[in-house]
Design a protein around this motif. Structure first.
Motif: not given
Length: 389
Positions: A170, A172, A218-221, A264
């Motif tokens: 992934e 991010g 953008s993002s954490p899982a 994602s």
């Protein structure tokens, strides 16, 4: 041979065409009830364009061209701050064709529907060593080869290779895409707003009566159910909360969208693309993520090479030998492209918009465009296609 293909998207329908050209009996199983319409605009470049030419589809692809003219960036208040013409984000004339994904898949399906068996509304549930394939709705059947062309979340890959977590990398970031009303009256143009860590855009292509909205951030899982569309729409709304420009209106349209896509940004990496009589092609084998801009081209070229290597007798080993370096080079484009798609800070955005606003007036404009397009062109042409027929 009697060959089963799982997945009736670009990789699956293209593989079906070439396998049938070489005399195989081909069955395609697809979870959806019909060929999937919609989707976003996709580029066909370099070697992939040569595949389209060899399929006799080039004129039809050009007839369905998006014909995009320019993209305009707007600030939070809705003031235009930069305009990019098609030469900046497109390719040289004749080297890059852009088409809606749904249009391309319909062309490929129409090319194969009379000679290939399509089984819709079904999916593989098990693959035995002797080639017996069990389905969710159909009776078991035996195949000589099973091709997994069922995307980044491939069921075929999970059954033959193991859990997706072993192969997914992934990046991010997340993406959401859907159809929306063309409330801005766009005509072959994009409108875009960029904020730190978040990008929203909407575009309308030639002859389209609606528009496509695309969101990147953008993002954490995120812990989400891929089947729960309502929950995915809530996650998107949370991610885009507080943005100006037309984002609130676009989010209202998203609530009513029937073709919502959410995922994602993920690349897929496997040490080998085959196991026994199972082989993977396209996103199932070497997903480069939408950020690469090369997913469709990889699918087209991979399908051509896989079918060709099977025909000449080199089989799966020949397919991997020919495709591995090409796939990896195109996967690497994603990181570079993503930096220009989602920006980390207000300072980075200001600099980027200032540069974009100056580009049309700069004497070194062509050199700057080449600096952007050059690596993409090199990767897209990074394989010499054999003539298998």
């Amino acid at each position: 041979m009697d060959i089963l293909i799982s997945g009736a998207s670009i990789a699956g329908t293209t593989t079906a065409y070439w396998l049938r050209r070489y005399g195989h009996t081909v069955t395609v199983v697809e979870r959806a009830p019909a060929i999937r319409p919609g989707g976003y605009k996709v580029d066909i470049r370099g070697a992939a364009l040569d595949v389209i030419r060899r399929m006799g589809l080039l004129d039809q692809v050009r007839a369905h061209s998006t014909d995009m003219r320019h993209a305009t960036h707007y600030n939070r208040a809705g003031k235009p701050v930069a305009v990019m013409d098609a030469a900046i984000f497109g390719g040289r004339e004749g080297e890059d064709e852009e088409i809606m994904r749904g249009d391309l898949n319909r062309l490929l399906f129409d090319l194969t529907r009379d000679e290939v068996e399509y089984v819709f509304d079904d999916t593989i549930t098990a693959i035995a060593d002797d080639g017996t394939v069990t389905f969710e709705n159909s009776a078991p059947r035996v195949f000589d080869v099973v091709v997994g062309a069922d995307g980044v979340h491939s069921t075929t890959r999970r059954l033959a290779f193991g859990d997706e977590s072993r192969f997914a990398r992934e990046m991010g970031h997340y993406v959401a895409i859907c159809s929306v009303p063309n409330h801005l009256g766009l005509d072959r143009e994009e409108a875009c707003h960029v904020a730190p860590g978040r990008t929203a855009m909407v575009y309308s292509t030639r002859a389209a009566t609606d528009a496509k909205a695309l969101f990147l951030w953008s993002s954490p899982a995120l812990d989400h159910d891929r089947r729960d569309v309502a929950a995915q729409k809530r996650l998107l709304a949370e991610a885009m909360s507080g943005l100006g420009w037309e984002v609130p209106a676009l989010l209202e349209h998203v609530e009513r969208a029937q073709d919502f896509y959410f995922d994602s940004l993920t690349r897929i990496h496997l040490d080998t693309w085959s196991a026994g009589r199972v082989v993977l092609v396209g996103d199932a084998a070497y997903c480069a993520s939408p950020a690469s801009g090369q997913g469709t081209s990889l699918a087209l070229v991979g399908a051509y090479v896989l079918a060709g290597e099977l025909a000449r007798g080199d089989g799966f080993a020949g397919y991997e030998r020919e495709m591995r370096a090409f796939a990896e080079a195109n996967q690497k484009l994603a990181d570079t492209n993503l930096k220009g798609m989602v920006m980390p800070s207000a300072v980075a955005i200001w600099i980027s918009m200032k540069v974009l606003s100056l580009v049309p007036r700069l004497p070194m404009r062509n050199a700057m465009v080449e600096r952007i397009a050059g690596p993409i062109r090199e990767a897209a042409n990074g394989i010499e296609l054999k003539s298998y027929l």
